[in-house]
Design a protein around this motif. Structure first.
Motif, short mmCIF file in Angstrom:
data_model
loop_
_atom_site.label_atom_id
_atom_site.label_comp_id
_atom_site.label_asym_id
_atom_site.label_seq_id
_atom_site.Cartn_x
_atom_site.Cartn_y
_atom_site.Cartn_z
N UNK A 99 0.86 -1.18 0.00
CA UNK A 99 0.00 0.00 0.00
C UNK A 99 0.89 1.23 0.00
N UNK A 100 0.85 1.98 -1.07
CA UNK A 100 1.67 3.18 -1.21
C UNK A 100 0.77 4.39 -1.01
N UNK A 101 1.00 5.15 0.05
CA UNK A 101 0.14 6.30 0.30
C UNK A 101 0.85 7.38 1.08
N UNK A 145 -2.27 9.80 6.02
CA UNK A 145 -3.71 10.04 5.99
C UNK A 145 -4.38 9.57 4.72
N UNK A 146 -3.66 8.77 3.92
CA UNK A 146 -4.20 8.35 2.63
C UNK A 146 -5.12 7.15 2.67
N UNK A 147 -5.33 6.55 3.83
CA UNK A 147 -6.29 5.46 3.94
C UNK A 147 -5.69 4.08 4.04
N UNK A 148 -4.37 3.97 4.23
CA UNK A 148 -3.76 2.64 4.25
C UNK A 148 -4.22 1.82 5.45
N UNK A 170 1.58 -4.97 2.91
CA UNK A 170 2.57 -4.17 3.63
C UNK A 170 2.38 -2.71 3.25
N UNK A 171 2.21 -1.85 4.24
CA UNK A 171 2.04 -0.42 3.96
C UNK A 171 3.39 0.27 3.97
N UNK A 224 -0.18 -0.96 -4.69
CA UNK A 224 -1.56 -0.50 -4.64
C UNK A 224 -1.57 0.95 -4.18
N UNK A 225 -2.09 1.84 -5.01
CA UNK A 225 -2.22 3.24 -4.64
C UNK A 225 -3.57 3.44 -3.97
N UNK A 226 -3.57 3.88 -2.71
CA UNK A 226 -4.79 3.88 -1.93
C UNK A 226 -5.70 5.06 -2.23
#
Length: 293
Positions: free
Chosen positions: A59-61, A64-67, A212-213, A243-245
């Motif tokens: 998770x790429x964010x 505060x991007x929602x991961x 994995x974030x 994955x772009x969140x």
């Protein structure tokens, strides 16, 4: 702060009801296009499907991007399996991803900014082995587990010992390194080897996955942190799918779900709106012109 999610509190059962109770959590969750796709990838992998799925997802964010919200959603769905279709929106999620049923998995979590060594979980890999397969999982790591991270075959044996699908959720990974580098200067190399072996082991396993974030922003990182972020990211990305969140087009709906409650039927909503309009017009002399224009 009131709306911030701490995954470790969800897992421990100490989070507020909005996060701990799956029904309440999903009633406040906007199933964005990204969340539907990401959850579908994980659930299909846990169901044994290998086409258009990956054993490791990152998770790429930005902050505060929602991961963590995504990780919490996966925790509730995979942990409850088919029963999760009773939660708002989850049945539609399964249908959209072609899943006749939702696999129930053993869900284990590692949260770097909350993790501390304790008896029985002296290292991250001992902790995860214990979560996956209990004492039998820890025993498989061997007598040197406190000093040496397990190899790929040993990790594969730990996953098989679970006897069911396994989902590994890893959050705040770099934060763990930053918090522990003074206590254990060798933790960087050991943790790097563990993550590498974990991701490789998962490629050869059926019905197992890891999410994995990893932070996108490097603004508040030291040069050493950036170096290790690059090393961890390179290791993970050898086998992982990014994955772009955050999806900016859906932020408005996300906020509406998070901050506002459903008032029920249209009749009730119109009544509330009329009460508010009447209140404004009765006080229009004290209110800005734009309010009643």
């Amino acid at each position: 702060d009131e709306f911030a999610i701490a995954l470790e509190q969800v897992v421990a059962g100490t989070a507020t009801d909005d996060y701990r109770d799956p029904a309440k959590f999903f009633s406040r969750t906007c199933f964005t296009r990204a969340l539907k796709e990401h959850a579908g990838l994980v659930l299909r992998r846990l169901a044994g499907q290998t086409a258009n799925s990956a054993p490791v997802l990152t998770l790429i964010t930005q902050f505060g991007g929602g991961k963590t919200h995504t990780l919490t959603a996966l925790y509730h769905i995979a942990g409850n399996g088919e029963a999760s279709k009773g939660f708002p929106g989850v049945g539609d999620l399964a249908l959209a991803n072609g899943l006749a049923s939702i696999p129930k998995a053993k869900v284990v979590a590692f949260v770097g900014n909350a993790w501390d060594p304790k008896p029985g979980r002296e290292t991250p890999w001992i902790d995860l082995a214990s979560q996956i397969a209990g004492d039998a999982g820890v025993k498989l790591l061997g007598p040197n587990a406190r000093e040496v991270p397990p190899g790929t075959e040993t990790l594969a044996e730990v996953f098989r010992a679970a006897g069911q699908p396994v989902l590994v959720l890893m959050d705040e990974v770099l934060n763990f390194l930053d918090r522990n580098k003074r206590r254990d200067p060798g933790i960087y190399d050991a943790f790097h080897a563990f993550v590498q072996n974990l991701t490789v082991a998962l490629t050869g396993l059926d019905r197992c996955a890891a999410v994995i974030s990893l932070p996108r922003s490097q603004v508040e990182m030291s040069q050493e942190d950036r170096l290790w972020q690059d090393k961890i990211t390179k290791v993970v990305k050898r086998v992982a799918k990014d994955l772009i969140v955050a999806d900016e087009a859906e932020i408005g709906e996300v906020i509406r779900r998070r901050l506002f409650e459903d008032l029920g039927p249209e009749r009730i909503r119109k009544k509330v709106a009329k009460e508010y309009a009447d209140w404004c017009f009765q006080r229009r002399a004290q209110l800005p012109f734009e309010w009643t224009a």
